[in-house]
Design a protein around this motif. Structure first.
Motif, PDB file in Angstrom:
ATOM      1  N   ALA A  29       0.838  -1.195   0.000  1.00  0.00           N
ATOM      2  CA  ALA A  29       0.000   0.000   0.000  1.00  0.00           C
ATOM      3  C   ALA A  29       0.876   1.250   0.000  1.00  0.00           C
ATOM      4  O   ALA A  29       1.963   1.255   0.594  1.00  0.00           O
ATOM      5  CB  ALA A  29      -0.910  -0.001   1.220  1.00  0.00           C
ATOM      6  N   PRO A  30       0.430   2.313  -0.670  1.00  0.00           N
ATOM      7  CA  PRO A  30       1.215   3.546  -0.689  1.00  0.00           C
ATOM      8  C   PRO A  30       1.498   4.047   0.726  1.00  0.00           C
ATOM      9  O   PRO A  30       0.593   4.118   1.552  1.00  0.00           O
ATOM     10  CB  PRO A  30       0.325   4.535  -1.448  1.00  0.00           C
ATOM     11  CG  PRO A  30      -0.613   3.679  -2.234  1.00  0.00           C
ATOM     12  CD  PRO A  30      -0.801   2.427  -1.432  1.00  0.00           C
ATOM     13  N   GLY A  31       2.753   4.321   1.006  1.00  0.00           N
ATOM     14  CA  GLY A  31       3.156   4.834   2.308  1.00  0.00           C
ATOM     15  C   GLY A  31       3.291   3.781   3.389  1.00  0.00           C
ATOM     16  O   GLY A  31       3.542   4.110   4.550  1.00  0.00           O
ATOM     17  N   ALA A  32       3.115   2.514   3.028  1.00  0.00           N
ATOM     18  CA  ALA A  32       3.199   1.445   4.031  1.00  0.00           C
ATOM     19  C   ALA A  32       4.632   1.277   4.517  1.00  0.00           C
ATOM     20  O   ALA A  32       5.577   1.388   3.746  1.00  0.00           O
ATOM     21  CB  ALA A  32       2.694   0.127   3.441  1.00  0.00           C
ATOM     22  N   VAL A  33       4.768   1.022   5.795  1.00  0.00           N
ATOM     23  CA  VAL A  33       6.058   0.741   6.415  1.00  0.00           C
ATOM     24  C   VAL A  33       6.016  -0.721   6.854  1.00  0.00           C
ATOM     25  O   VAL A  33       5.122  -1.116   7.606  1.00  0.00           O
ATOM     26  CB  VAL A  33       6.311   1.668   7.623  1.00  0.00           C
ATOM     27  CG1 VAL A  33       7.620   1.325   8.316  1.00  0.00           C
ATOM     28  CG2 VAL A  33       6.285   3.122   7.180  1.00  0.00           C
ATOM     29  N   ILE A  34       6.974  -1.506   6.364  1.00  0.00           N
ATOM     30  CA  ILE A  34       6.959  -2.949   6.611  1.00  0.00           C
ATOM     31  C   ILE A  34       6.925  -3.260   8.106  1.00  0.00           C
ATOM     32  O   ILE A  34       6.190  -4.149   8.547  1.00  0.00           O
ATOM     33  CB  ILE A  34       8.172  -3.638   5.946  1.00  0.00           C
ATOM     34  CG1 ILE A  34       8.154  -3.420   4.435  1.00  0.00           C
ATOM     35  CG2 ILE A  34       8.207  -5.120   6.270  1.00  0.00           C
ATOM     36  CD1 ILE A  34       6.999  -4.036   3.716  1.00  0.00           C
ATOM     37  N   ALA A  35       7.680  -2.536   8.902  1.00  0.00           N
ATOM     38  CA  ALA A  35       7.705  -2.790  10.350  1.00  0.00           C
ATOM     39  C   ALA A  35       6.324  -2.577  10.969  1.00  0.00           C
ATOM     40  O   ALA A  35       5.901  -3.345  11.840  1.00  0.00           O
ATOM     41  CB  ALA A  35       8.735  -1.893  11.023  1.00  0.00           C
ATOM     42  N   GLU A  36       5.599  -1.570  10.513  1.00  0.00           N
ATOM     43  CA  GLU A  36       4.257  -1.317  11.049  1.00  0.00           C
ATOM     44  C   GLU A  36       3.276  -2.406  10.603  1.00  0.00           C
ATOM     45  O   GLU A  36       2.434  -2.845  11.380  1.00  0.00           O
ATOM     46  CB  GLU A  36       3.767   0.059  10.600  1.00  0.00           C
ATOM     47  CG  GLU A  36       4.529   1.192  11.245  1.00  0.00           C
ATOM     48  CD  GLU A  36       4.139   2.555  10.688  1.00  0.00           C
ATOM     49  OE1 GLU A  36       3.196   2.627   9.857  1.00  0.00           O
ATOM     50  OE2 GLU A  36       4.769   3.534  11.085  1.00  0.00           O
ATOM     51  N   VAL A  37       3.387  -2.839   9.349  1.00  0.00           N
ATOM     52  CA  VAL A  37       2.531  -3.921   8.854  1.00  0.00           C
ATOM     53  C   VAL A  37       2.823  -5.193   9.637  1.00  0.00           C
ATOM     54  O   VAL A  37       1.901  -5.924  10.023  1.00  0.00           O
ATOM     55  CB  VAL A  37       2.741  -4.141   7.334  1.00  0.00           C
ATOM     56  CG1 VAL A  37       1.980  -5.367   6.841  1.00  0.00           C
ATOM     57  CG2 VAL A  37       2.332  -2.904   6.542  1.00  0.00           C
ATOM     58  N   ALA A  38       4.097  -5.460   9.901  1.00  0.00           N
ATOM     59  CA  ALA A  38       4.484  -6.654  10.663  1.00  0.00           C
ATOM     60  C   ALA A  38       3.882  -6.627  12.065  1.00  0.00           C
ATOM     61  O   ALA A  38       3.354  -7.640  12.540  1.00  0.00           O
ATOM     62  CB  ALA A  38       6.003  -6.753  10.745  1.00  0.00           C
ATOM     63  N   ARG A  39       3.936  -5.470  12.712  1.00  0.00           N
ATOM     64  CA  ARG A  39       3.341  -5.351  14.052  1.00  0.00           C
ATOM     65  C   ARG A  39       1.822  -5.519  13.993  1.00  0.00           C
ATOM     66  O   ARG A  39       1.226  -6.177  14.838  1.00  0.00           O
ATOM     67  CB  ARG A  39       3.695  -4.010  14.676  1.00  0.00           C
ATOM     68  CG  ARG A  39       5.059  -3.994  15.322  1.00  0.00           C
ATOM     69  CD  ARG A  39       5.259  -2.749  16.164  1.00  0.00           C
ATOM     70  NE  ARG A  39       5.276  -1.529  15.363  1.00  0.00           N
ATOM     71  CZ  ARG A  39       6.365  -1.035  14.759  1.00  0.00           C
ATOM     72  NH1 ARG A  39       7.512  -1.667  14.868  1.00  0.00           N
ATOM     73  NH2 ARG A  39       6.304   0.070  14.063  1.00  0.00           N
ATOM     74  N   GLN A  40       1.210  -4.934  12.971  1.00  0.00           N
ATOM     75  CA  GLN A  40      -0.247  -5.000  12.832  1.00  0.00           C
ATOM     76  C   GLN A  40      -0.727  -6.447  12.707  1.00  0.00           C
ATOM     77  O   GLN A  40      -1.727  -6.827  13.301  1.00  0.00           O
ATOM     78  CB  GLN A  40      -0.683  -4.200  11.606  1.00  0.00           C
ATOM     79  CG  GLN A  40      -2.161  -4.286  11.315  1.00  0.00           C
ATOM     80  CD  GLN A  40      -2.544  -3.610  10.014  1.00  0.00           C
ATOM     81  OE1 GLN A  40      -1.727  -2.967   9.361  1.00  0.00           O
ATOM     82  NE2 GLN A  40      -3.782  -3.754   9.618  1.00  0.00           N
ATOM     83  N   PHE A  41       0.004  -7.257  11.940  1.00  0.00           N
ATOM     84  CA  PHE A  41      -0.418  -8.639  11.700  1.00  0.00           C
ATOM     85  C   PHE A  41       0.344  -9.646  12.562  1.00  0.00           C
ATOM     86  O   PHE A  41       0.163 -10.850  12.405  1.00  0.00           O
ATOM     87  CB  PHE A  41      -0.245  -8.988  10.219  1.00  0.00           C
ATOM     88  CG  PHE A  41      -1.222  -8.274   9.320  1.00  0.00           C
ATOM     89  CD1 PHE A  41      -2.517  -8.755   9.162  1.00  0.00           C
ATOM     90  CD2 PHE A  41      -0.853  -7.123   8.648  1.00  0.00           C
ATOM     91  CE1 PHE A  41      -3.419  -8.099   8.341  1.00  0.00           C
ATOM     92  CE2 PHE A  41      -1.743  -6.463   7.818  1.00  0.00           C
ATOM     93  CZ  PHE A  41      -3.034  -6.943   7.674  1.00  0.00           C
ATOM     94  N   ASP A  42       1.210  -9.153  13.435  1.00  0.00           N
ATOM     95  CA  ASP A  42       1.981 -10.016  14.338  1.00  0.00           C
ATOM     96  C   ASP A  42       2.772 -11.068  13.560  1.00  0.00           C
ATOM     97  O   ASP A  42       2.638 -12.275  13.778  1.00  0.00           O
ATOM     98  CB  ASP A  42       1.062 -10.676  15.366  1.00  0.00           C
ATOM     99  CG  ASP A  42       1.845 -11.313  16.512  1.00  0.00           C
ATOM    100  OD1 ASP A  42       2.968 -10.843  16.800  1.00  0.00           O
ATOM    101  OD2 ASP A  42       1.332 -12.271  17.111  1.00  0.00           O
ATOM    102  N   VAL A  43       3.592 -10.572  12.628  1.00  0.00           N
ATOM    103  CA  VAL A  43       4.412 -11.445  11.787  1.00  0.00           C
ATOM    104  C   VAL A  43       5.799 -10.816  11.655  1.00  0.00           C
ATOM    105  O   VAL A  43       5.958  -9.598  11.781  1.00  0.00           O
ATOM    106  CB  VAL A  43       3.746 -11.662  10.402  1.00  0.00           C
ATOM    107  CG1 VAL A  43       3.648 -10.388   9.620  1.00  0.00           C
ATOM    108  CG2 VAL A  43       4.454 -12.717   9.600  1.00  0.00           C
TER     109      VAL A  43
END
Length: 118
Positions: A29-43
């Motif tokens: 997604a535009p502007g997505a930060v991998i670390a934040e996505v990882a925390r969001q999905f617990d991966v």
């Protein structure tokens, strides 16, 4: 703080194809930060990067190419409003966005755009 406890003989979490797809799409997604996505999905972030590589190399990520001729229409964002009666690359991106590259576009520009979309 959120913690996942896995009990039993299985020590690894299993992600369904749908869950992986959701996570990978969120990471692109535009502007997505991998670390934040990882925390969001617990991966793990490294797992997200692996899934992204796998998705980009997978044949399932490709869609059929369609040659379309829009005679007389203008290709957007091309200096001088080049007519689209010459061959062009048309990309249908997520969210319904369409990008067209005129046949007269410099090779360096085409290469830069395609690398940015990887």
């Amino acid at each position: 703080m959120h913690m996942t406890v896995i009990s039993g003989s299985e020590r690894r979490r299993r992600w369904s194809a749908a869950e992986r797809e959701e996570i990978v799409l969120a990471s692109f997604a535009p502007g997505a930060v991998i670390a934040e996505v990882a925390r969001q999905f617990d991966v793990s972030t490294s797992l997200i990067y692996k899934w992204r590589r796998d998705a980009q190399q997978s044949a399932a990520m490709f869609v059929p190419a369609v040659v379309a001729e829009d005679e007389g229409s203008l290709v957007p964002d091309v200096p001088g409003g080049v007519l689209a009666d010459s061959p062009a690359i048309r990309l249908d991106l997520a969210g319904g966005t369409t990008m067209s590259i005129a046949a007269t576009a410099p090779a360096r520009l085409v290469l830069a755009v395609l690398r940015a979309l990887r």
